[in-house]
Design an enzyme around this catalytic site. Structure first.
Site, short mmCIF file in Angstrom:
data_model
loop_
_atom_site.label_atom_id
_atom_site.label_comp_id
_atom_site.label_asym_id
_atom_site.label_seq_id
_atom_site.Cartn_x
_atom_site.Cartn_y
_atom_site.Cartn_z
N ARG A 35 0.79 -1.30 0.11
CA ARG A 35 -0.05 -0.10 -0.06
C ARG A 35 0.86 1.20 -0.05
NH1 ARG A 35 -5.89 -0.58 1.16
NH2 ARG A 35 -6.13 -2.48 0.33
N ARG A 54 -3.89 6.20 1.08
CA ARG A 54 -4.40 7.54 1.65
C ARG A 54 -3.28 8.12 2.68
NH1 ARG A 54 -9.75 4.63 3.43
NH2 ARG A 54 -7.96 3.03 3.61
N ARG A 85 -7.21 11.77 -5.58
CA ARG A 85 -8.22 11.09 -5.04
C ARG A 85 -9.45 12.23 -4.79
NH1 ARG A 85 -12.06 8.65 -3.64
NH2 ARG A 85 -12.21 6.93 -2.29
N ASP A 133 -7.00 -2.89 -7.76
CA ASP A 133 -7.54 -3.30 -6.49
C ASP A 133 -7.77 -4.95 -6.78
OD1 ASP A 133 -8.81 -2.51 -3.78
OD2 ASP A 133 -9.98 -3.86 -4.50
N TYR A 155 -14.60 -12.36 -0.27
CA TYR A 155 -15.17 -11.15 -0.45
C TYR A 155 -16.63 -11.42 -1.26
CZ TYR A 155 -11.46 -7.77 1.19
OH TYR A 155 -10.87 -7.38 1.88
#
Ligand code: CP3
Length: 384
Positions: free
Chosen positions: A52, A56, A65, A101, A189
């Site tokens: 990552r 963010r 973003r 992703d 998921y």
């Protein structure tokens, strides 16, 4: 981007899986210390990158973003490439991981999902029955081509622009990492409809009963088909290495891992390796699963921070490379503590060929960028 296999040597997945002789024999001339370390070849210093690393915590990412949703960024090769390059250059790391992703393959399989703020990914009609699994499509993986287009852009960028590093001038070439999910984690998921604590629905379907006994194997098979095709697109576009994320596989006991996840995961990893690239296989909370995970034949195993690196690597008989394993939350510690934790990991690796420095899991939002840069500087200052 150095790669062993010429395009003509890229075998069809089915043929490659059946043919053990197509096993990748690396050239000794890799110009990337990251790729060399994946292959357990000697390197001048430990390569470093971060799970990552574009995310963010980074103001540059948040600026992009502000104008685009996560999926817009993923599906726009131009923006995804820019985000990937910016993070790798800002940090001065040895590898760039393509911005994408894990859940992207759901769309061409016919399963809708969205990202909900502060909640993560959500599948509104989760998979619970054989009928639903039968309806999943495996013939539209080419719709994921936007990820390969982004990889081409990143690969071209790093091929034409040698890196300039202020502290240590370094002619080494950046490694380009493509990635996909592992069958268990993606299935979780699909079945839970999002993140989960106990994986009850996933395990119910996995254990199966009656007519539903076919459901899990069919789901695994379909996921492997799509993921192998997705990985192949990424390799052909210039990915040097593929990381397979099995982030939540630590929810399984070793017995269940062997019974329900090992075979499809091995199939996927072997198909990717037959394309001529090393595979990093990553999971969290996997201390007790590592011996079985090694049986997938992955070139590199990702280690989380709960297992001391030396113990884990010794337990693996040093037969694979290892990646890790700093606690991502140690990046919030005072400078001296962080430095000590990084030094401990380097000491445990002991300069053996085949260690890639990384975190045990992804950088979390709020992590100080300076702490990440401090780690990079420390690794670069530590020669073998
Ligand atoms: O540099 C990078 O690593 C970024 C590229 C990347 C993303 N997702 C972008 C992203 C990678 C490698 C992933 C993989 C991924 N996606 C995993 C495996 C990695 C891991 O942490 O084990 C998983 C489990 C997912 C699914 C996913 N995507 C979740 C659970 C979430 C929400 C949780 C969170 O961290 O917020 C996402 C959203 C997501 N994917 C973000 C990013 C940068 C953050 C959300 C945003 O920017 O809006």
């Amino acid at each position: 981007m150095a790669k062993a296999a010429a395009p003509s040597a890229v075998a069809a997945p089915e043929a490659a899986a059946d043919d053990g002789s197509s096993r990748f024999e690396p050239s000794p001339t890799f110009s990337s210390r990251f790729v060399r370390a994946c292959l357990r070849r000697p390197v001048d210093r430990t390569p470093v990158w971060f799970l990552r690393q574009a995310g963010r915590y980074m103001p540059e990412y948040m600026a992009v973003r502000k104008h685009h949703s996560l999926l817009e960024i993923c599906r726009s090769p131009e923006i995804a490439a820019e985000v990937t390059i910016t993070a790798a250059e800002r940090l001065g790391v040895d590898a760039a991981i393509i911005f994408a992703d894990l859940l992207l393959p759901f769309t061409p399989m016919g399963l809708d999902f969205e990202f909900v703020a502060n909640e993560g990914p959500v599948v509104r009609s989760p998979i619970r029955t054989l009928e639903q699994v039968r309806a999943l499509r495996t013939d539209r993986a080419e719709e994921l081509g936007y990820v390969a287009r982004a990889i081409e852009k990143v690969a071209a960028h790093f091929a034409t622009r040698p890196r300039t590093e202020t502290l240590h001038p370094d002619p080494d070439q950046l490694g380009m990492i493509g990635f996909c999910g592992a069958p268990f984690t993606l299935a979780s998921y699909m079945i839970e409809g999002g993140s989960s604590r106990n994986y009850i629905e996933t395990k119910k379907l996995m254990y199966g009963a009656g007519a539903e006994r076919q459901t899990w194997p069919l789901l695994m098979e379909k996921l492997v088909t799509v993921l192998a095709a997705f990985a192949q697109q990424q390799v052909e576009a210039g990915a040097d290495v593929i990381q397979v994320f099995d982030s939540w596989v630590g929810a399984l006991s070793p017995t269940d891992y062997r019974e329900y996840a090992l075979a499809p995961t091995t199939e996927l990893i072997q198909r990717i390796r037959a394309l001529g690239v090393p595979v990093i296989y990553f999971g969290v909370d996997t201390a007790s699963l590592l011996p079985a995970m090694r049986e997938t034949g992955a070139d590199v195993l990702g280690l989380d921070w709960r297992t001391p690196l030396d113990l884990a690597w010794h337990g693996l008989g040093y037969a694979t490379a290892v990646q890790g394993n700093l606690d991502p939350i140690a990046l919030f510690a005072p400078e001296a503590v962080l430095q000590a934790r990084v030094a401990e990991i380097l000491a445990q690796a002991g300069g053996r060929p085949g260690h890639i420095f990384n975190l045990g899991h992804g950088i979390v939002p709020g992590t100080p960028v300076e702490a990440v840069l401090q780690v990079v500087a420390q690794i670069k200052g530590h020669s073998h």
